[in-house]
Design a protein around this motif. Structure first.
Motif, PDB file in Angstrom:
ATOM      1  N   ILE A  41       0.990  -1.266  -0.115  1.00 25.97           N
ATOM      2  CA  ILE A  41       0.159   0.402   0.172  1.00 25.97           C
ATOM      3  C   ILE A  41       1.102   1.377   0.078  1.00 25.97           C
ATOM      4  O   ILE A  41       0.645   2.059  -1.089  1.00 25.97           O
ATOM      5  N   CYS A  42       2.334   1.340   0.666  1.00 27.65           N
ATOM      6  CA  CYS A  42       2.669   2.504   0.625  1.00 27.65           C
ATOM      7  C   CYS A  42       4.288   2.531  -0.371  1.00 27.65           C
ATOM      8  O   CYS A  42       4.114   3.315  -0.634  1.00 27.65           O
ATOM      9  N   HIS A  43       4.944   0.903   0.201  1.00 24.20           N
ATOM     10  CA  HIS A  43       5.585   0.936  -0.776  1.00 24.20           C
ATOM     11  C   HIS A  43       5.506   0.797  -2.375  1.00 24.20           C
ATOM     12  O   HIS A  43       6.962   0.446  -3.302  1.00 24.20           O
ATOM     13  N   GLY A  49       7.484   2.385  -4.810  1.00 25.45           N
ATOM     14  CA  GLY A  49       7.172   3.101  -4.588  1.00 25.45           C
ATOM     15  C   GLY A  49       5.787   3.981  -4.087  1.00 25.45           C
ATOM     16  O   GLY A  49       5.068   3.779  -5.098  1.00 25.45           O
ATOM     17  N   GLY A  50       5.871   5.125  -3.378  1.00 20.51           N
ATOM     18  CA  GLY A  50       4.463   5.825  -3.278  1.00 20.51           C
ATOM     19  C   GLY A  50       4.092   6.626  -1.809  1.00 20.51           C
ATOM     20  O   GLY A  50       5.097   7.074  -1.260  1.00 20.51           O
ATOM     21  N   VAL A  51       3.039   6.369  -0.642  1.00 25.64           N
ATOM     22  CA  VAL A  51       3.479   7.125   0.463  1.00 25.64           C
ATOM     23  C   VAL A  51       4.992   6.886   1.360  1.00 25.64           C
ATOM     24  O   VAL A  51       5.624   7.452   1.548  1.00 25.64           O
ATOM     25  N   LYS A 147       7.242   8.522  -2.976  1.00 22.93           N
ATOM     26  CA  LYS A 147       6.831   9.120  -3.849  1.00 22.93           C
ATOM     27  C   LYS A 147       5.743   8.894  -4.012  1.00 22.93           C
ATOM     28  O   LYS A 147       4.509   7.609  -4.517  1.00 22.93           O
ATOM     29  N   THR A 148       4.952   9.921  -4.504  1.00 20.81           N
ATOM     30  CA  THR A 148       3.297   9.571  -5.081  1.00 20.81           C
ATOM     31  C   THR A 148       2.744  10.635  -6.265  1.00 20.81           C
ATOM     32  O   THR A 148       3.856  11.620  -5.846  1.00 20.81           O
ATOM     33  N   PRO A 294      -1.937  11.465   1.932  1.00 21.21           N
ATOM     34  CA  PRO A 294      -3.218  11.279   1.277  1.00 21.21           C
ATOM     35  C   PRO A 294      -4.525  10.188   1.636  1.00 21.21           C
ATOM     36  O   PRO A 294      -5.838  10.575   1.575  1.00 21.21           O
TER      37      PRO A 294
END
Lengths: 352, 154
Positions: A41-43, A49-51, A147-148, A294
């Motif tokens: 969900i985050c990585h 990558g993401g939150v 990284k969003t 977010p």
């Protein structure tokens, strides 16, 4: 050859190998399942990558030993979104690490444990000159999340916190040194050569970063705030709703609409006349909150519900302070405290 | 695959419910779906209905922001609940009202979609009422089942 010899020569090793492989692939499978459930969900899938920041980059995998990953997963990054995973077994954590390692063919680094002894004061000067623009005052870390892609931003990846106790208690001096020398390819993190830093400079920087370390208090945090804010109103149901609307506007919020709590569940003519939700918002605040994290959108837009029951009128809302505790994000805590004060003052104003 | 998931999930669920008075930070249910937003939205709505809930509203946060001049990717909040249960709970436990109906935030991140909701387990420490714990437990399981539809849509 006797049957027994054949058994020992061929069959037993074969069975052993089959068992070994199936248990290994089972472990990889388990790692994948756990990663997908707890980290993706985050990585991002495969660490894109993401939150959270990307974990799948070769440069990252070549710099971080398993022990760093293990401790990071266990203790998280207090106040920087990355949660601690107290409840995963050592076995589970190893399975996750095995899965992360399976993304790229890289060698797992083994940094020696020799501490770096250098001058933290010089390190601070260097840090303030070269690093502070990205990693913030005292290495606090960049604003916003990993990284969003959902909103425009300055840097593609948020510089992580270097003074975070979860980080300091996971990273060794030699690992820090290597990261500063090499930088991290495919991310904004530059190599020391770009700043013309000598080996001594790097050591001083490591000493400065290390100087932020304190003994880390671990353990599960207990949520202390109540979940809701409730105010009794001396006014009638309709008066209370009007008071709320006035207070909302006086606070510079925009009224979105008011509707029955059961709107959308029953035909309009049967909707409750004793439970009304007043929705309001301030787009500036919403936008900034989403940029910080977010995920907070699920508590938007703002809402106060007015309820009449047994002749008594009450106005109530969620408690943002309590909810901020779900996100492990210091930046968000500040925003939620402000939101808590806004809710309280609107509720107070309307029921005074 | 599904069997492994349920086997893994069962002890997790149990663990999640044991320490009722000490709730832990991070009690959010989150999922990353590799479906693009419109697809994920469609699967989510189907999953909510399949789980026996009524969809009551969809809040287009992105559109509202765009109207005020802020660019943002798709961002919606989906509200849902069970009509009779809502009616009963608002009468017996008005303190729950600010958290009703249930909701899931769904938003795009590049070609993927993220879904987040708070775990109803966070209410456990507030209400000693056993009857209510059963309701929270049911929501918890339903929300996980709904979210699982997006992780493994097949």
């Amino acid at each position: 050859m006797t049957k027994l010899a054949m058994f020992y020569l061929y069959i037993k090793p074969a069975v052993f190998l089959i068992l070994l492989f199936s248990s290994l692939s089972c472990l990889a499978d388990k790692g994948k399942v756990l990663y997908t459930e707890k980290c993706a969900i985050c990585h991002g899938h495969e660490g894109s990558g993401g939150v959270g920041i990307p974990l799948g980059l070769e440069a990252f995998l070549e710099q971080t030993p398993d022990e760093y990953l293990r401790r990071t997963i266990r203790v998280g990054r207090p106040g920087r979104i990355m949660p601690p995973f107290y409840r995963l077994s050592d076995h589970d954590i190893d399975a996750i690490i095995g899965y992360i390692r399976s993304w790229k063919k890289t060698t797992v680094p083994q940094w020696d444990a020799t501490p770096v002894k250098a001058d933290a004061r010089i390190g601070k000067q260097l840090f303030d000159k070269h690093c502070i623009t990205c990693h913030g005052e005292s290495g606090y870390g960049g604003k916003g999340t990993g990284k969003t892609f959902s909103r425009p931003r300055d840097l593609p990846i948020t510089p992580p916190s270097l003074n975070n106790q979860g980080f300091l208690n996971s990273a060794s001096d030699q690992m820090l040194k290597n990261i500063i020398i090499q930088g991290r390819k495919e991310t904004p993190m530059p190599a020391a050569s770009q700043f013309n830093l000598t080996d001594d400079d790097v050591d001083n920087l490591v000493s400065y970063i290390r100087s932020f370390q304190q003994t880390m208090v671990t353990g599960e945090q207990i949520l202390s705030e109540s979940s809701v804010l409730v105010y009794k109103s001396p006014y009638t149901f309709n008066e209370t709703i009007e008071n709320i609307k006035r207070a909302v506007i006086a606070k510079d919020y925009i009224l979105i609409r008011d509707q029955a709590l059961d709107h959308g569940f029953v035909p309009v003519k049967d909707e409750s006349k004793t439970h009304t939700m007043v929705y309001f918002c301030n787009y500036d605040i919403i936008y900034n909150a989403l940029a910080i994290d977010p995920r907070v959108g699920m508590f938007l837009p703002c809402r106060i519900t007015v309820v009449e029951q047994n002749g008594e009128v009450q106005a109530m809302s969620i408690n943002p302070k309590r909810l901020s505790q779900l996100f492990n994000n210091d930046e968000l805590d500040v925003a939620c405290d402000r939101m808590h004060d806004t809710y309280s003052s609107i509720l107070k104003e309307a029921t005074r | 695959m599904k069997r492994i998931l349920t086997r893994l999930l069962a002890p997790l669920l149990l663990l999640g419910w044991l320490p009722a008075q000490a709730m832990i930070t991070g009690e959010l249910i989150m999922v990353r779906s590799d479906r693009a937003f419109p697809d994920a939205m469609r699967i989510l709505q189907g999953a909510i209905k399949k789980q026996g809930y009524t969809l009551s509203n969809i809040q287009p946060v992105d559109e509202a922001l765009a109207k005020s001049g802020y660019t943002t990717d798709n961002y919606r909040i989906v509200f849902f609940g069970k009509t009779e249960q809502m009616k009963l709970l608002t009468r017996t436990h008005p303190e729950l009202i600010p958290y009703l109906p249930l909701k899931i935030a769904i938003y795009a991140e590049a070609g993927e979609t993220l879904l987040v909701t708070s775990d109803p387990a966070v209410f456990m420490d507030l209400y000693p009422d056993r009857q209510l714990h059963k309701v929270f437990m049911q929501w918890h399981e339903d929300l996980i089942s709904i979210m699982k539809n997006l992780q493994n849509p097949d």
